[in-house]
Design an enzyme around this catalytic site. Structure first.
Site, short mmCIF file in Angstrom:
data_model
loop_
_atom_site.label_atom_id
_atom_site.label_comp_id
_atom_site.label_asym_id
_atom_site.label_seq_id
_atom_site.Cartn_x
_atom_site.Cartn_y
_atom_site.Cartn_z
N ASN A 140 0.86 -1.18 0.00
CA ASN A 140 0.00 0.00 0.00
C ASN A 140 0.90 1.24 0.00
O ASN A 140 1.69 1.43 0.93
CB ASN A 140 -0.91 -0.06 1.24
CG ASN A 140 -1.56 1.27 1.57
OD1 ASN A 140 -1.18 1.92 2.54
ND2 ASN A 140 -2.55 1.65 0.81
N TRP A 192 -7.64 6.41 -2.46
CA TRP A 192 -7.52 4.95 -2.54
C TRP A 192 -6.53 4.42 -1.51
O TRP A 192 -6.77 3.37 -0.91
CB TRP A 192 -7.09 4.53 -3.95
CG TRP A 192 -8.23 4.50 -4.93
CD1 TRP A 192 -9.40 5.19 -4.83
CD2 TRP A 192 -8.30 3.74 -6.13
NE1 TRP A 192 -10.20 4.92 -5.92
CE2 TRP A 192 -9.55 4.04 -6.72
CE3 TRP A 192 -7.43 2.87 -6.78
CZ2 TRP A 192 -9.95 3.47 -7.93
CZ3 TRP A 192 -7.83 2.29 -7.98
CH2 TRP A 192 -9.08 2.59 -8.55
N ASP A 195 -8.48 4.35 1.71
CA ASP A 195 -9.50 3.30 1.71
C ASP A 195 -8.86 1.92 1.86
O ASP A 195 -9.37 1.05 2.57
CB ASP A 195 -10.32 3.35 0.43
CG ASP A 195 -11.29 4.53 0.40
OD1 ASP A 195 -11.70 4.99 1.50
OD2 ASP A 195 -11.65 4.99 -0.70
N GLU A 196 -7.73 1.71 1.19
CA GLU A 196 -7.00 0.45 1.34
C GLU A 196 -6.53 0.28 2.78
O GLU A 196 -6.61 -0.82 3.34
CB GLU A 196 -5.79 0.43 0.40
CG GLU A 196 -6.12 0.30 -1.07
CD GLU A 196 -4.91 0.50 -1.97
OE1 GLU A 196 -5.07 0.55 -3.19
OE2 GLU A 196 -3.78 0.62 -1.42
N LEU A 197 -6.06 1.36 3.37
CA LEU A 197 -5.55 1.29 4.74
C LEU A 197 -6.67 0.92 5.72
O LEU A 197 -6.46 0.16 6.67
CB LEU A 197 -4.92 2.62 5.15
CG LEU A 197 -4.06 2.56 6.41
CD1 LEU A 197 -2.76 1.80 6.13
CD2 LEU A 197 -3.74 3.97 6.91
#
Length: 262
Positions: free
Chosen positions: A38, A102, A105-107
């Site tokens: 990430n 993004w 949101d990934e985190l």
């Protein structure tokens, strides 16, 4: 009708065995555990992250970053699914990290999976202060404020609060930082060491089962081929061969199920 020549039968048997192993290879040799990376692509993709990915792949660690997918295909949901499929994730914080919705949101997904005990997350602070990340200060904090205003209008929005919780929680964990390892190559080396250490539980437990499957299947195939070679009257459609292939299929699937439950 003349008996099938022994050499012809052996050639057929070899071809059948090769095809059979190819079909079963996903069960016998499944993918290695996946590490999701990430990071802020525009800032790090062609520099630091490319070195991290190469170093991990050099030690046979299966790495996923979005640039490995065909451009234009990946969506946020696709990337979140990749996180769900991973055993470990690297959260590489940088000055412009919070510029990306993004990334945040990934985190959040990584944080949720970590709380469920389904994902190991290692924070990496690349040329950004750990305090700036945890307290949303400096360029990191300014980019976060801009992203929240652009996306939600206010920091009080529930999703903005989830971003903050994920950042502060993961940034508060023990990680790796440029403040300690100022030379990039040294930081990459430490990331590889930490990844190998975290993934060690998978290698020791699960790969042992795969080794057993591979060795026992090869031995069984070798014994059976010798028996077939010594019996030239046996044909590929004979019940003995059918029963053996069923047994081998059952054996591999049983071992795979044991792995899934481990």
């Amino acid at each position: 009708m003349a008996a099938q020549p022994q050499s012809d039968f052996f050639d057929e048997m070899v071809g059948a065995v090769v095809g059979f192993v190819e079909v079963l290879s996903p069960f016998m040799f499944p993918p290695r555990p996946q590490v999701f990376v990430n990071f802020r692509g525009k800032e790090l993709r062609n520099g630091f992250v490319s070195h991290v990915v190469k170093a991990l792949k050099d030690v046979r660690i299966n790495v996923f970053i979005d640039s490995l997918e065909r451009r234009g295909v990946e969506t946020l949901e696709h990337l979140l699914k990749r996180i769900d499929e991973s055993e470990m994730a690297l959260a590489i914080f940088s000055d412009r990290y919070t510029e990306s919705e993004w990334c945040l949101d990934e985190l959040v997904r990584m944080y949720d999976r970590m709380k469920e005990g389904k994902l190991v997350v290692i924070p990496v602070f690349y040329r950004v202060s750990t305090d700036d990340v945890k307290n949303f200060r400096g360029e990191f904090g300014r980019q976060f404020t801009n992203t929240v205003r652009r996306k939600f209008g206010t920091i009080e929005a529930p999703s903005a609060q989830r971003w903050m919780i994920a950042v502060t929680s993961i940034a508060s964990m023990t990680g790796l930082t440029s403040e300690v390892h100022s030379i990039d190559s040294k930081l990459v080396e430490k990331i590889v060491e930490a990844s190998k250490r975290q993934l060690g539980h998978f290698s020791s437990a699960c790969l042992t089962i795969y080794a057993e499957v591979s060795v026992e299947c090869v031995v069984a195939l070798a014994v059976f081929m010798v028996r077939c070679y010594m019996n030239p009257k046996m044909k590929l459609g004979d019940p003995g061969l059918f029963n053996f292939t069923n047994f081998l299929l059952y054996f591999v699937i049983r071992k795979s199920l044991l792995w899934c439950m481990s």
